[in-house]
Design a protein around this motif. Structure first.
Motif, mmCIF file in Angstrom:
data_model
loop_
_atom_site.group_PDB
_atom_site.id
_atom_site.type_symbol
_atom_site.label_atom_id
_atom_site.label_comp_id
_atom_site.label_asym_id
_atom_site.label_seq_id
_atom_site.Cartn_x
_atom_site.Cartn_y
_atom_site.Cartn_z
ATOM 1 N N GLY A 154 66.876 22.556 16.444
ATOM 2 C CA GLY A 154 66.219 22.289 17.718
ATOM 3 C C GLY A 154 64.711 22.240 17.540
ATOM 4 N N ARG A 155 64.091 21.206 18.080
ATOM 5 C CA ARG A 155 62.641 21.068 17.998
ATOM 6 C C ARG A 155 62.179 20.220 19.166
ATOM 7 N NH1 ARG A 155 61.032 16.168 16.117
ATOM 8 N NH2 ARG A 155 58.998 17.018 15.584
ATOM 9 N N PRO A 156 60.925 20.381 19.582
ATOM 10 C CA PRO A 156 60.419 19.556 20.687
ATOM 11 C C PRO A 156 60.246 18.102 20.262
ATOM 12 C CG PRO A 156 58.661 20.899 19.765
ATOM 13 C CD PRO A 156 59.912 21.327 19.074
ATOM 14 N N GLU A 157 60.042 17.207 21.249
ATOM 15 C CA GLU A 157 59.868 15.780 20.935
ATOM 16 C C GLU A 157 58.645 15.540 20.052
ATOM 17 O OE1 GLU A 157 59.864 13.185 24.283
ATOM 18 O OE2 GLU A 157 61.772 13.963 25.051
ATOM 19 N N LYS A 158 57.620 16.325 20.276
ATOM 20 C CA LYS A 158 56.427 16.244 19.436
ATOM 21 C C LYS A 158 56.265 17.572 18.709
ATOM 22 C CE LYS A 158 53.752 12.801 21.990
ATOM 23 N NZ LYS A 158 52.462 12.545 22.655
ATOM 24 N N PRO A 159 55.757 17.585 17.474
ATOM 25 C CA PRO A 159 55.040 16.503 16.804
ATOM 26 C C PRO A 159 55.949 15.379 16.296
ATOM 27 C CG PRO A 159 55.249 18.378 15.327
ATOM 28 C CD PRO A 159 55.771 18.817 16.650
ATOM 29 N N ARG A 160 55.341 14.194 16.202
ATOM 30 C CA ARG A 160 56.007 13.059 15.577
ATOM 31 C C ARG A 160 56.102 13.348 14.082
ATOM 32 N NH1 ARG A 160 54.182 7.235 14.049
ATOM 33 N NH2 ARG A 160 52.206 8.244 13.623
ATOM 34 N N LEU A 161 57.292 13.136 13.510
ATOM 35 C CA LEU A 161 57.488 13.388 12.083
ATOM 36 C C LEU A 161 57.282 12.095 11.299
ATOM 37 C CD1 LEU A 161 60.597 15.749 12.182
ATOM 38 C CD2 LEU A 161 58.178 16.362 12.076
ATOM 39 N N VAL A 162 56.421 12.171 10.293
ATOM 40 C CA VAL A 162 56.100 11.007 9.463
ATOM 41 C C VAL A 162 56.222 11.424 7.997
ATOM 42 C CG1 VAL A 162 54.524 10.070 11.215
ATOM 43 C CG2 VAL A 162 53.616 11.545 9.409
ATOM 44 N N PRO A 163 56.313 10.451 7.067
ATOM 45 C CA PRO A 163 56.301 10.823 5.650
ATOM 46 C C PRO A 163 55.033 11.598 5.303
ATOM 47 C CG PRO A 163 56.939 8.522 5.920
ATOM 48 C CD PRO A 163 56.497 9.011 7.271
ATOM 49 N N GLN A 164 55.183 12.512 4.351
ATOM 50 C CA GLN A 164 54.074 13.420 4.030
ATOM 51 C C GLN A 164 52.780 12.673 3.711
ATOM 52 O OE1 GLN A 164 55.245 16.437 1.307
ATOM 53 N NE2 GLN A 164 53.287 17.494 1.318
ATOM 54 N N ARG A 165 52.889 11.551 3.001
ATOM 55 C CA ARG A 165 51.674 10.819 2.608
ATOM 56 C C ARG A 165 50.967 10.195 3.809
ATOM 57 N NH1 ARG A 165 56.078 8.074 1.172
ATOM 58 N NH2 ARG A 165 56.385 5.965 1.981
ATOM 59 N N GLN A 166 51.671 10.112 4.966
ATOM 60 C CA GLN A 166 51.052 9.522 6.156
ATOM 61 C C GLN A 166 50.374 10.551 7.060
ATOM 62 O OE1 GLN A 166 53.676 6.886 8.345
ATOM 63 N NE2 GLN A 166 54.401 5.898 6.458
ATOM 64 N N VAL A 167 50.480 11.830 6.707
ATOM 65 C CA VAL A 167 49.768 12.855 7.490
ATOM 66 C C VAL A 167 48.304 12.806 7.064
ATOM 67 C CG1 VAL A 167 49.564 15.311 8.019
ATOM 68 C CG2 VAL A 167 51.825 14.305 7.630
ATOM 69 N N PRO A 168 47.380 12.472 7.981
ATOM 70 C CA PRO A 168 45.977 12.293 7.571
ATOM 71 C C PRO A 168 45.326 13.603 7.147
ATOM 72 C CG PRO A 168 46.193 12.107 9.957
ATOM 73 C CD PRO A 168 47.583 12.215 9.413
ATOM 74 N N HIS A 169 44.443 13.533 6.176
ATOM 75 C CA HIS A 169 43.662 14.696 5.739
ATOM 76 C C HIS A 169 42.311 14.643 6.437
ATOM 77 C CE1 HIS A 169 46.415 16.163 2.676
ATOM 78 N NE2 HIS A 169 46.690 14.896 2.425
ATOM 79 N N ARG A 170 41.978 15.694 7.141
ATOM 80 C CA ARG A 170 40.700 15.739 7.856
ATOM 81 C C ARG A 170 39.825 16.833 7.262
ATOM 82 N NH1 ARG A 170 44.757 14.825 11.721
ATOM 83 N NH2 ARG A 170 44.346 13.181 13.234
ATOM 84 N N GLY A 171 38.538 16.612 7.296
ATOM 85 C CA GLY A 171 37.606 17.634 6.832
ATOM 86 C C GLY A 171 37.544 18.795 7.816
ATOM 87 N N LEU A 172 37.092 19.955 7.327
ATOM 88 C CA LEU A 172 37.051 21.151 8.173
ATOM 89 C C LEU A 172 35.696 21.334 8.852
ATOM 90 C CD1 LEU A 172 39.019 23.696 5.960
ATOM 91 C CD2 LEU A 172 39.873 22.174 7.746
ATOM 92 N N GLY A 173 34.833 20.334 8.722
ATOM 93 C CA GLY A 173 33.499 20.449 9.319
ATOM 94 C C GLY A 173 33.492 20.243 10.822
ATOM 95 N N THR A 174 34.611 19.746 11.392
ATOM 96 C CA THR A 174 34.683 19.538 12.844
ATOM 97 C C THR A 174 35.785 20.400 13.442
ATOM 98 O OG1 THR A 174 36.326 17.760 12.679
ATOM 99 C CG2 THR A 174 33.996 17.123 12.522
ATOM 100 N N ALA A 175 35.671 20.666 14.739
ATOM 101 C CA ALA A 175 36.722 21.434 15.430
ATOM 102 C C ALA A 175 38.053 20.698 15.347
ATOM 103 C CB ALA A 175 36.321 21.662 16.892
ATOM 104 N N GLU A 176 38.016 19.361 15.422
ATOM 105 C CA GLU A 176 39.232 18.550 15.323
ATOM 106 C C GLU A 176 39.901 18.734 13.962
ATOM 107 O OE1 GLU A 176 41.583 15.101 16.978
ATOM 108 O OE2 GLU A 176 40.295 16.634 17.838
ATOM 109 N N GLY A 177 39.100 18.730 12.919
ATOM 110 C CA GLY A 177 39.636 18.915 11.567
ATOM 111 C C GLY A 177 40.248 20.286 11.391
ATOM 112 N N ARG A 178 39.595 21.310 11.952
ATOM 113 C CA ARG A 178 40.139 22.671 11.847
ATOM 114 C C ARG A 178 41.421 22.790 12.667
ATOM 115 N NH1 ARG A 178 34.680 23.529 12.094
ATOM 116 N NH2 ARG A 178 34.604 24.319 14.226
ATOM 117 N N ALA A 179 41.449 22.135 13.833
ATOM 118 C CA ALA A 179 42.663 22.154 14.659
ATOM 119 C C ALA A 179 43.817 21.484 13.918
ATOM 120 C CB ALA A 179 42.406 21.454 15.992
#
Length: 269
Positions: free
Chosen positions: A52-77
């Motif tokens: 059982g899991r909610p509709e989101k998050p959308r599941l994608v192949p691992q290589r499609q999960v974007p890498h974000r820098g930690l310098g922004t609140a969005e990246g840390r989130a």
């Protein structure tokens, strides 16, 4: 007598995260109180399917999960969300270990019910931090690597104990110190405080995997070190990544020779 396997399945099937957490904590308390017991007459588990899991998050192949820098609140989130998703999967993995594998000692069920309880607490801590960063679980894409391995090892407790706690979850022991260091460099002490708790408690979860993997090997007359390496080669191929956190892995029951062999395998992956 109340059936622990059926209670574990209810936790596993709960799709809403709040329901899954509530059921998980209640099931753990009932087990501690002696109200739940593994029942040998419980219906055998069917083929493994998606928990059982909610509709989101959308599941994608691992290589499609974007890498974000930690310098922004969005990246840390995004980082907190990725770890929350791992913990959500870990709740399901712990309950599947209780539900799927029958005839184990009571301490086995205690270990994995306790692990589910811890993972649920970790998930709540992370989603709380996510809310402080202006986000919720489901706001970012995620991958399903942990549960895919659950499917591949559903037929055999030895493979499950070897590869989920001792490989995939143990990877958290390797990468979390680096995450903590990077977060400290951008002044995010609130996220670091959460990750410190998780890192400390995950050692015990990996240790449970080590303990029950070795139990399975002893039961079946197998050499644990060679069996672990064979399973790694069979299931992971060239996907093993280092470096390894030797101190944490030694605390989680790995031995020095095992870690040397792992490092050698990762070098040639």
């Amino acid at each position: 007598m109340h059936d622990l396997h059926a209670a574990a399945k209810r936790c596993l099937d709960a799709a809403d995260p709040a329901d899954k957490l509530r059921l998980t904590h209640a099931t753990w308390q009932a087990f501690l109180a002696g109200e739940l017991h593994p029942d040998p007459s419980s219906p055998a588990p069917g083929p493994i399917d998606a928990p059982g899991r909610p509709e989101k998050p959308r599941l994608v192949p691992q290589r499609q999960v974007p890498h974000r820098g930690l310098g922004t609140a969005e990246g840390r989130a995004a980082l907190v969300h990725a770890v929350a998703h791992i913990e959500f999967n870990a709740i399901n993995l712990a309950w599947d270990a209780v539900y799927r594998f029958r005839g184990m000692p009571r301490d086995y069920y205690r270990d994995w019910a306790s692990c589910a309880h811890d993972e649920a607490r970790h998930f709540a801590m992370l989603t709380g931090r996510l809310a402080e960063l202006g986000h919720a679980y489901g706001d970012f894409d995620a991958h399903n690597g942990l549960w895919e391995m659950a499917g591949k090892t559903a037929h055999h407790d030895t493979a499950r104990m070897a590869l989920v706690p001792r490989v995939l979850e143990a990877r958290g022991l390797d990468v979390t110190p680096g995450m903590i260091e990077r977060l400290l460099s951008v002044g995010d002490e609130r996220t670091v405080a959460v990750l410190d708790v998780i890192l400390r408690e995950e050692v015990a979860h990996v240790a449970a995997g080590t303990r029950w993997f070795r139990h399975c090997c002893e039961r079946d007359g197998l050499d644990p070190r060679e069996t672990f390496l064979d399973l790694l080669r069979d299931y992971m191929g060239r996907n093993l990544r280092g470096p390894f956190n030797r101190q944490a892995r030694l605390a989680a029951g790995f031995d020095a020779e095992e870690l040397d062999r792992l490092a050698e395998l990762a070098l040639h992956a």
